[in-house]
Design a protein around this motif. Sequence first.
Motif, PDB file in Angstrom:
ATOM      1  N   GLU A   2      28.036  43.377  38.514  1.00 13.05           N
ATOM      2  CA  GLU A   2      28.000  44.737  39.058  1.00 13.05           C
ATOM      3  C   GLU A   2      29.365  45.219  39.553  1.00 13.05           C
ATOM      4  N   SER A   3      30.051  44.407  40.334  1.00 10.82           N
ATOM      5  CA  SER A   3      31.331  44.846  40.894  1.00 10.82           C
ATOM      6  C   SER A   3      32.490  44.665  39.926  1.00 10.82           C
ATOM      7  N   GLY A   4      32.358  43.693  39.012  1.00 10.04           N
ATOM      8  CA  GLY A   4      33.446  43.416  38.085  1.00 10.04           C
ATOM      9  C   GLY A   4      34.551  42.566  38.664  1.00 10.04           C
ATOM     10  N   ALA A   5      34.398  42.109  39.912  1.00  6.85           N
ATOM     11  CA  ALA A   5      35.395  41.251  40.540  1.00  6.85           C
ATOM     12  C   ALA A   5      35.218  39.813  40.057  1.00  6.85           C
ATOM     13  N   ALA A   6      36.320  39.081  39.971  1.00  9.24           N
ATOM     14  CA  ALA A   6      36.264  37.692  39.520  1.00  9.24           C
ATOM     15  C   ALA A   6      35.902  36.771  40.676  1.00  9.24           C
ATOM     16  N   LYS A   7      34.923  35.902  40.449  1.00 10.91           N
ATOM     17  CA  LYS A   7      34.556  34.876  41.421  1.00 10.91           C
ATOM     18  C   LYS A   7      35.342  33.599  41.117  1.00 10.91           C
ATOM     19  N   GLU A   8      35.687  32.854  42.170  1.00  6.99           N
ATOM     20  CA  GLU A   8      36.511  31.643  41.993  1.00  6.99           C
ATOM     21  C   GLU A   8      37.740  31.993  41.151  1.00  6.99           C
ATOM     22  N   LYS A   9      38.415  33.055  41.552  1.00  6.79           N
ATOM     23  CA  LYS A   9      39.432  33.691  40.710  1.00  6.79           C
ATOM     24  C   LYS A   9      40.524  32.740  40.244  1.00  6.79           C
ATOM     25  N   GLN A  10      41.098  31.968  41.163  1.00  8.87           N
ATOM     26  CA  GLN A  10      42.214  31.099  40.795  1.00  8.87           C
ATOM     27  C   GLN A  10      41.772  29.980  39.856  1.00  8.87           C
ATOM     28  N   SER A  11      40.680  29.320  40.205  1.00  7.47           N
ATOM     29  CA  SER A  11      40.191  28.231  39.358  1.00  7.47           C
ATOM     30  C   SER A  11      39.768  28.744  37.987  1.00  7.47           C
ATOM     31  N   ALA A  12      39.118  29.904  37.965  1.00 12.36           N
ATOM     32  CA  ALA A  12      38.695  30.489  36.692  1.00 12.36           C
ATOM     33  C   ALA A  12      39.903  30.819  35.819  1.00 12.36           C
TER      34      ALA A  12
END
Length: 221
Positions: A17-27
């Motif tokens: 929904e928000s389009g924000a990345a979760k676990e951004k650095q690891s991903a």
Amino acid sequence: MTVTLAEEIMLLSLDDESGAAKEKQSAAWAVAGGILLDLVLAGRVAVDGGRLRVADRTPTDVPLLDERLRRITEWAGRRSRAPKTTEWLTKDYAKAVKATTESLRGRGLVRAEQRRVMGLFPVTRYPEADGSVERELRDRLRAVVLDGAEPDTRTAGLLALVHGAKLHRVAFPDVPRKEIAPRLEEITAGQWASEDVRRAIRDMQAAMVVVMAATVFTAAG
């Protein structure tokens, strides 16, 4: 629709929904590793002993992969010996994430939305536009990890990257990590691909551990 390993990791990471990345650095590290693994599976890049080399410059006809292959070829060609995998991941991970999200947008799987953080700073988010590919992906991963289905080479490689980057909550948000970690260890160690590919996976997992640890140390400092 055939998507790359990097795109699959990005789909798992992006909030629908928000389009924000979760676990951004690891991903981000896993996305860069996913591109390398796809190039390994395509016979274009070899990863061994902590170093990578271009084995075949022939295009794969996948724009996301071919642009990274071109960049790796140019970058490695300026060096006197095969560069370290950690060097490439550190150099390219941010650019790889941007290229991967743009590829997903081009496929119509996400859409780009311009927003402002605290009403001041412009950011681009990528909420879901077509959830069919991600639903199929999550069903496939659950079948292998939770139901014991036999993984194909690409699925096993994806799960090895997820495990190496500690993206358990992203891939399986409703399952405690301790319940799936043994199965992921089993898959990572399994005879699901050639020894060259499994060696490449082990090398990339080790490289991700190094760069992720370095990131945490830098942030703490």
